[in-house]
Write a protein that holds these residues in place. Structure first.
Motif, mmCIF file in Angstrom:
data_model
loop_
_atom_site.group_PDB
_atom_site.id
_atom_site.type_symbol
_atom_site.label_atom_id
_atom_site.label_comp_id
_atom_site.label_asym_id
_atom_site.label_seq_id
_atom_site.Cartn_x
_atom_site.Cartn_y
_atom_site.Cartn_z
ATOM 1 N N ASP A 33 0.865 -1.170 0.000
ATOM 2 C CA ASP A 33 0.000 0.000 0.000
ATOM 3 C C ASP A 33 0.906 1.225 0.000
ATOM 4 O O ASP A 33 1.945 1.239 0.667
ATOM 5 C CB ASP A 33 -0.821 0.060 1.284
ATOM 6 C CG ASP A 33 -2.078 -0.760 1.227
ATOM 7 O OD1 ASP A 33 -2.951 -0.530 2.079
ATOM 8 O OD2 ASP A 33 -2.195 -1.622 0.335
ATOM 9 N N MET A 34 0.464 2.272 -0.688
ATOM 10 C CA MET A 34 1.190 3.533 -0.662
ATOM 11 C C MET A 34 0.254 4.624 -0.146
ATOM 12 O O MET A 34 -0.931 4.638 -0.473
ATOM 13 C CB MET A 34 1.691 3.902 -2.057
ATOM 14 C CG MET A 34 2.667 2.901 -2.659
ATOM 15 S SD MET A 34 4.179 2.700 -1.691
ATOM 16 C CE MET A 34 4.901 4.340 -1.860
ATOM 17 N N ALA A 35 0.800 5.512 0.645
ATOM 18 C CA ALA A 35 -0.027 6.559 1.239
ATOM 19 C C ALA A 35 0.722 7.882 1.273
ATOM 20 O O ALA A 35 1.956 7.908 1.174
ATOM 21 C CB ALA A 35 -0.432 6.167 2.655
ATOM 22 N N ILE A 51 -3.573 4.344 -1.422
ATOM 23 C CA ILE A 51 -3.958 3.474 -2.527
ATOM 24 C C ILE A 51 -3.476 2.077 -2.172
ATOM 25 O O ILE A 51 -2.337 1.902 -1.725
ATOM 26 C CB ILE A 51 -3.393 3.969 -3.873
ATOM 27 C CG1 ILE A 51 -3.880 3.099 -5.030
ATOM 28 C CG2 ILE A 51 -1.869 4.056 -3.851
ATOM 29 C CD1 ILE A 51 -3.611 3.711 -6.410
ATOM 30 N N THR A 52 -4.340 1.095 -2.369
ATOM 31 C CA THR A 52 -3.989 -0.266 -1.981
ATOM 32 C C THR A 52 -2.937 -0.857 -2.901
ATOM 33 O O THR A 52 -2.697 -0.364 -4.023
ATOM 34 C CB THR A 52 -5.227 -1.156 -1.946
ATOM 35 O OG1 THR A 52 -5.900 -1.065 -3.214
ATOM 36 C CG2 THR A 52 -6.180 -0.720 -0.842
ATOM 37 N N SER A 71 -2.516 7.961 -7.138
ATOM 38 C CA SER A 71 -2.369 6.938 -8.171
ATOM 39 C C SER A 71 -1.004 6.279 -8.016
ATOM 40 O O SER A 71 -0.178 6.725 -7.218
ATOM 41 C CB SER A 71 -2.531 7.544 -9.566
ATOM 42 O OG SER A 71 -1.523 8.514 -9.812
ATOM 43 N N ARG A 72 -0.804 5.216 -8.782
ATOM 44 C CA ARG A 72 0.483 4.531 -8.757
ATOM 45 C C ARG A 72 0.798 3.962 -10.123
ATOM 46 O O ARG A 72 -0.116 3.620 -10.889
ATOM 47 C CB ARG A 72 0.500 3.434 -7.694
ATOM 48 C CG ARG A 72 -0.499 2.316 -7.916
ATOM 49 C CD ARG A 72 -0.604 1.423 -6.687
ATOM 50 N NE ARG A 72 0.665 0.743 -6.395
ATOM 51 C CZ ARG A 72 0.997 0.293 -5.188
ATOM 52 N NH1 ARG A 72 0.177 0.474 -4.161
ATOM 53 N NH2 ARG A 72 2.154 -0.337 -5.005
ATOM 54 N N ASP A 73 2.097 3.854 -10.420
ATOM 55 C CA ASP A 73 2.571 3.303 -11.681
ATOM 56 C C ASP A 73 3.567 2.208 -11.342
ATOM 57 O O ASP A 73 4.706 2.494 -10.943
ATOM 58 C CB ASP A 73 3.221 4.410 -12.517
ATOM 59 C CG ASP A 73 3.658 3.938 -13.887
ATOM 60 O OD1 ASP A 73 3.860 2.712 -14.076
ATOM 61 O OD2 ASP A 73 3.801 4.776 -14.788
ATOM 62 N N GLY A 74 3.150 0.960 -11.513
ATOM 63 C CA GLY A 74 3.999 -0.167 -11.165
ATOM 64 C C GLY A 74 5.237 -0.262 -12.029
ATOM 65 O O GLY A 74 6.281 -0.738 -11.584
ATOM 66 N N ALA A 79 4.487 6.339 -6.809
ATOM 67 C CA ALA A 79 3.152 6.769 -6.425
ATOM 68 C C ALA A 79 3.052 8.275 -6.636
ATOM 69 O O ALA A 79 4.055 8.988 -6.563
ATOM 70 C CB ALA A 79 2.881 6.425 -4.964
ATOM 71 N N TYR A 80 1.834 8.723 -6.891
ATOM 72 C CA TYR A 80 1.616 10.137 -7.196
ATOM 73 C C TYR A 80 0.488 10.698 -6.330
ATOM 74 O O TYR A 80 -0.410 9.968 -5.904
ATOM 75 C CB TYR A 80 1.240 10.323 -8.665
ATOM 76 C CG TYR A 80 2.249 9.794 -9.635
ATOM 77 C CD1 TYR A 80 2.109 8.523 -10.183
ATOM 78 C CD2 TYR A 80 3.352 10.554 -9.995
ATOM 79 C CE1 TYR A 80 3.042 8.028 -11.081
ATOM 80 C CE2 TYR A 80 4.294 10.067 -10.892
ATOM 81 C CZ TYR A 80 4.134 8.807 -11.436
ATOM 82 O OH TYR A 80 5.065 8.325 -12.315
ATOM 83 N N LEU A 81 0.532 12.002 -6.131
ATOM 84 C CA LEU A 81 -0.585 12.702 -5.516
ATOM 85 C C LEU A 81 -0.833 13.951 -6.355
ATOM 86 O O LEU A 81 -0.023 14.893 -6.326
ATOM 87 C CB LEU A 81 -0.289 13.078 -4.066
ATOM 88 C CG LEU A 81 -1.464 13.701 -3.321
ATOM 89 C CD1 LEU A 81 -2.575 12.653 -3.107
ATOM 90 C CD2 LEU A 81 -1.027 14.271 -1.971
#
Length: 119
Positions: A33-35, A51-52, A71-74, A79-81
């Motif tokens: 998870d990223m926060a 985001i999970t 959002s996130r980009d694997g 991760a973005y805000l």
């Protein structure tokens, strides 16, 4: 060695936008998870968005709902805000954090990036 490196902070006028990035290394990004959290001067650190690990679910603090998007980009381990319609009360140091598959407390934290919104 795990590293989370934030970037994208700065000075912006009220009503403007900024996009924060959090580049992760040394971990299996897809398992975390990223926060985003923030801390304003003289205040406690507060939750902003999460985001999970699979990216399916997103959670926001009431104060930013409808204005911020996480959002996130694997492929980029990032991760973005996205922060729109910024207000002076959004002024704070913003930190990203990673937590293994939503278990327990956050395991890793970045160094923070300053966001200042002028009125």
């Amino acid at each position: 060695q795990v590293q989370l490196v934030e970037s994208g902070g700065g000075l912006v006028q009220a009503g403007g936008s900024l996009r924060l990035s959090c580049a992760a290394s040394g971990l299996t990004f897809s398992n975390y998870d990223m926060a985003w959290f923030r801390q304003a001067p003289g205040k406690e650190r507060e939750f902003v968005a999460r985001i999970t690990w699979g990216g399916a679910l997103k959670y926001y603090a009431d104060s930013v709902k409808g204005r911020f998007t996480i959002s996130r980009d694997g492929a980029k381990n990032t991760a973005y805000l996205q922060m729109d319609s910024l207000k002076p009360e959004d002024t704070a140091v913003y930190y990203c954090a990673a937590r293994y598959m939503a278990y327990g407390s956050y395991d890793y934290w970045g160094q923070g990036t300053q966001v200042t919104v002028s009125s």
